[in-house]
Design an enzyme around this catalytic site. Structure first.
Site, PDB file in Angstrom:
ATOM      1  N   GLU A   1      -9.838 -18.886 -44.816  1.00 26.05           N
ATOM      2  CA  GLU A   1     -10.175 -17.833 -43.967  1.00 26.05           C
ATOM      3  C   GLU A   1     -10.891 -17.932 -42.950  1.00 26.05           C
ATOM      4  O   GLU A   1     -12.045 -17.672 -43.031  1.00 26.05           O
ATOM      5  CB  GLU A   1     -10.270 -16.491 -44.876  1.00 26.05           C
ATOM      6  CG  GLU A   1      -9.777 -15.809 -43.673  1.00 26.05           C
ATOM      7  CD  GLU A   1     -10.067 -14.085 -44.372  1.00 26.05           C
ATOM      8  OE1 GLU A   1      -9.927 -13.295 -44.302  1.00 26.05           O
ATOM      9  OE2 GLU A   1      -9.050 -14.137 -45.697  1.00 26.05           O
TER      10      GLU A   1
ATOM     11  N   GLU B   1     -14.766  -9.035 -35.834  1.00 25.12           N
ATOM     12  CA  GLU B   1     -14.166  -7.300 -37.577  1.00 25.12           C
ATOM     13  C   GLU B   1     -15.525  -7.194 -37.009  1.00 25.12           C
ATOM     14  O   GLU B   1     -16.714  -6.967 -36.569  1.00 25.12           O
ATOM     15  CB  GLU B   1     -14.274  -7.808 -38.490  1.00 25.12           C
ATOM     16  CG  GLU B   1     -13.601  -8.681 -39.427  1.00 25.12           C
ATOM     17  CD  GLU B   1     -13.455  -9.257 -40.613  1.00 25.12           C
ATOM     18  OE1 GLU B   1     -12.667  -8.583 -41.467  1.00 25.12           O
ATOM     19  OE2 GLU B   1     -14.145  -9.709 -40.908  1.00 25.12           O
TER      20      GLU B   1
END
Length: 585
Positions: free
Chosen positions: A463, A468
């Site tokens: 990932e 974020e």
């Protein structure tokens, strides 16, 4: 110790989490990035001297401790270093990958420097030619002009200047990569070792196959897949000795062995060769194995190559993600080819969505798959089937989080991906985004390994979190990598302040990653915020599982373990605006 592998039928949505992150200084990361691309003029017009050693495999005669590996001297990070044991002689060697002309070596010494040393070059890692020698080393930074051609470059220190060992912040080798020998595609350049062990039959003292390590058979160490591993049996194999060997198919000359250890590693082991898998000869031996990745220069001949472990570094057994054997001869099977690295700045646009549709239009179904359902990490939202996303008519897609009931949840939002529409391996992936502000909000722009769609569970697929932001603090962002050996709260990444201290929710900002076979560089508004060097990750955290296709994801989560709860101050509806998503190669 052996971490559980999610069984087949694992949840279809990856369990994104966050938490504690490895913190590296921005200055060191930027210095490392710049070092990797340094080109300086040298020699006649048209010639160039390029930094060749950064991120290449490095080995050393010894290390003071696991905190000072050989790889730290070639990682481009001025805040990390290699340090040897407190004895003479010592050496540090880097493998440039193929024979090239070398014209310059720069040594950046720590206080523990060498008074007497030589710089040596070799085409095979065995026979060495000295290109510089001194008995009056000065420490500090020594910029040495040398002349020679080879694949391996070695510092050989024979006399220390202090009571400690020898220690280098950086060992930089420069030369002209374009002046090396060229060969037709599909052939092996002269002097370059071949991967001999890929896909070959393997045998081990025992192996594990249970809920903690699914099909961790001997073959897994030779499949060129860094997300699979061999492990000794959890019922009979947590003993000494433990071993694994590979059949190369024919007699071969072995010059290099690379071991990528799971935390169940060997502190004492031997590399052995044999012509019949019965009588073994040792070509390498150590009692100071440190785990992670170990690149060993060896010299031996045989059809079979064995790792024979005699002392474990943990109460558990032995486990290897990868056991690679390089040399010549044998009966090698070429592994699947990898795509070429892009040249940055990448300019060939291979995917884009400008979100220029009329107000109320939905995301383009030829580019995006809507991903309804619940989230992970104790999130509070239900992702609807395209009801929470639309164009604003001004050139942006709006992802909207609402306080409303659906799917058994009290909040709704939107999630979409390119999983069945577009995959990418290497390039520049970027998006211009305006994030929302408010406790419990969690916008993200990220990528998942495409093999997740065909059954490989997270985090074995890998990932890549490009962006974020937590709504409770929109003055900072996060970029993180997740893999089998580093994930969740232990992911490998960086928390960073917004450039100039701006509030990221007050306007649009461009998050990007530049990704190739050597690593990744993450940026925010053109400023480097995190560098993940492949060699460094393998040497300090575990396998690099990012050399395969990934797909893109956009979502806006509500609540959960990482952002924390919503409260009475959280605005609803809250909106995440996406101006564009672009991919260049």
């Amino acid at each position: 110790m052996h971490r559980a592998v999610p069984p087949p039928g694992a949840p279809p949505h990856p369990p994104r989490r966050r938490g504690r992150l490895q913190l590296a200084t921005l200055a060191a990361a930027l210095a490392g990035l710049l070092g990797g691309y340094l080109v300086v003029a040298a020699g006649p017009a048209g010639a160039a001297v390029t930094l060749l050693s950064q991120g290449r495999p490095a080995t050393a005669s010894s290390v003071e401790s696991a905190a000072f590996p050989a790889s730290a001297a070639v990682d481009g990070d001025p805040g990390t270093r290699w340090s040897s044991a407190f004895a003479d002689p010592q050496w540090l060697e880097v493998d440039l990958g193929r024979s090239v002309p070398v014209s310059r070596v720069v040594l950046t010494w720590e206080t523990a420097y060498a008074r007497a040393f030589t710089i040596q070059i070799s085409t095979d890692g065995t026979a060495w030619t000295t290109v510089h020698t001194t008995t009056e080393g000065t420490g500090g930074i020594q910029d040495l002009a040398v002349s020679g051609t080879g694949r391996y470059v070695r510092l050989h220190a024979t006399a220390r200047a202090t009571p400690w060992g020898v220690s280098l912040w950086e060992f930089q080798v420069y030369g002209d990569p374009d002046a090396g020998p060229t060969t037709p595609p599909g052939t092996t350049p002269p002097g370059e070792d071949v991967l001999l062990s890929y896909g070959k039959p393997a045998v081990a003292s025992s192996s594990q196959h249970d809920g903690n390590c699914w099909e961790c058979t001997p073959a897994r160490a030779f499949d060129n897949d860094p997300a699979t591993r061999w492990a000794t049996s959890s019922t009979t194999g947590w003993v000494d000795p433990g071993w694994i060997y590979v059949d190369l198919g024919a007699t071969a000359t072995i010059r290099r062995v690379v071991l990528q250890w799971d935390p169940a590693y060997a502190t004492a082991y031997q590399i052995q060769v044999s012509s019949d898998a019965s009588t073994w000869s040792t070509i390498y031996s150590t009692t100071t194995g440190r785990g992670f990745v170990e690149t060993l220069s060896v010299n031996g001949t045989g059809r079979y190559v064995r790792m024979y472990g005699t002392a474990r570094g943990s109460p558990y057994g032995y486990s290897l993600w990868e056991f690679r054997v390089y040399g010549s001869g044998g009966n090698p099977t070429p592994p699947p080819p990898q795509p070429p690295d892009p040249t940055f700045p990448a300019t060939r646009l291979v995917f884009s969505d400008e979100f220029n549709g009329p107000a109320g239009a939905k995301p383009d179904p030829t580019k995006w798959t809507i991903d309804p359902g619940t989230g992970q990490n104790n999130e509070l939202q239900y992702y609807t089937n395209n009801e929470n996303a639309q164009m604003d008519g001004a050139g942006s897609l709006v992802l909207e989080a609402r306080r409303e009931s659906a799917g058994g949840r009290e909040y709704t939002s939107h999630r979409m991906n390119t999983g069945t529409k577009f995959h990418v391996q290497y390039g520049r992936i970027e998006a211009r985004i305006r994030v929302p502000k408010g406790n419990g909000l969690w916008p993200a722009f990220w990528m998942m390994g495409a093999d997740f769609l065909t059954g490989r569970p997270w985090p074995y697929n890998g990932e890549i979190d490009i962006m974020e932001v937590l709504g409770r603090n929109t003055l900072e962002g996060y970029s993180t990598l997740h893999a089998p050996a580093y994930h969740g709260g232990g992911g490998y990444g960086q928390r960073y302040p917004a450039p100039g201290g701006v509030d990221l929710s007050a306007g649009f900002h461009v998050w990007a990653v530049e990704w190739d076979s050597r690593g990744m560089r993450f940026s925010l508004d053109g400023q480097t915020v995190f560098v993940a060097d492949k060699a460094m990750v393998e040497a300090t955290r575990g396998p690099w599982v990012f050399d395969h296709p990934f797909y893109l994801i956009l979502n806006l989560a509500v609540g959960g373990d990482f952002p924390g709860p919503v409260d009475g101050t959280t605005p609803f509806p809250s909106r995440m605006y996406v101006d564009y998503v672009r991919v260049y190669q």
